[in-house]
Scaffold this motif. Structure first.
Motif, short mmCIF file in Angstrom:
data_model
loop_
_atom_site.label_atom_id
_atom_site.label_comp_id
_atom_site.label_asym_id
_atom_site.label_seq_id
_atom_site.Cartn_x
_atom_site.Cartn_y
_atom_site.Cartn_z
N ARG A 183 -20.84 2.29 -18.97
CA ARG A 183 -20.32 3.21 -19.99
C ARG A 183 -20.35 4.65 -19.50
O ARG A 183 -19.42 5.41 -19.73
CB ARG A 183 -21.11 3.08 -21.29
CG ARG A 183 -20.72 1.86 -22.08
CD ARG A 183 -21.17 1.98 -23.52
NE ARG A 183 -20.51 0.96 -24.31
CZ ARG A 183 -21.12 0.03 -25.00
NH1 ARG A 183 -22.43 -0.01 -25.03
NH2 ARG A 183 -20.43 -0.85 -25.68
N CYS A 230 -16.29 3.92 -11.93
CA CYS A 230 -15.87 2.72 -12.64
C CYS A 230 -14.53 2.25 -12.05
O CYS A 230 -13.66 3.06 -11.78
CB CYS A 230 -15.71 3.10 -14.11
SG CYS A 230 -15.26 1.78 -15.20
N VAL A 252 -15.47 -2.35 -20.32
CA VAL A 252 -16.04 -1.44 -21.32
C VAL A 252 -15.21 -1.49 -22.60
O VAL A 252 -15.75 -1.59 -23.70
CB VAL A 252 -16.11 0.01 -20.79
CG1 VAL A 252 -16.41 0.99 -21.91
CG2 VAL A 252 -17.14 0.13 -19.70
N ASP A 294 -16.58 -2.70 -26.19
CA ASP A 294 -16.52 -1.82 -27.36
C ASP A 294 -15.72 -2.46 -28.50
O ASP A 294 -16.09 -2.33 -29.66
CB ASP A 294 -15.92 -0.46 -27.00
CG ASP A 294 -16.87 0.37 -26.15
OD1 ASP A 294 -18.07 0.03 -26.06
OD2 ASP A 294 -16.41 1.37 -25.55
#
Length: 94
Positions: free
Chosen positions: A19, A61, A69, A73
């Motif tokens: 994150r 990332c 991610v 989420d």
């Protein structure tokens, strides 16, 4: 194993690191929340070590990590994660 399966099975340190890289990356080695988590992510292709303007020691990332991610989420928010339920090696757009 699907991408959503992979990201939901990550350690807490790996999730925090992913994150952070997604939202604030690339991260300097000293700013990575968890070195063990970073190593876990690199081994799965969700994060990579990069060089920025000739300086070593950064972590970013990957697209696969970004999709992970987003899927995580969405799952937490109770939204549909159907597009993340494909094999890990097929998790990126064509």
């Amino acid at each position: 194993m699907t991408l959503i399966d992979v990201v939901t099975s990550l350690s807490g340190g790996a999730i925090n690191t992913l994150r952070a890289a997604f939202k604030a990356g690339p991260l300097d080695d000293g700013d990575v929340p968890s070195k063990a988590g970073r190593d876990e992510l690199v081994s799965l292709g969700l994060m990579v070590k990069v060089i920025i303007k000739g300086d070593w020691g950064y972590n970013a990332c990957t697209y696969k990590g970004a999709y992970g991610v987003r899927g995580l989420d969405e799952k937490v928010a109770g939204e549909s994660v159907a597009r993340h339920h494909q094999p890990l090696d097929k998790a990126l757009p064509g």
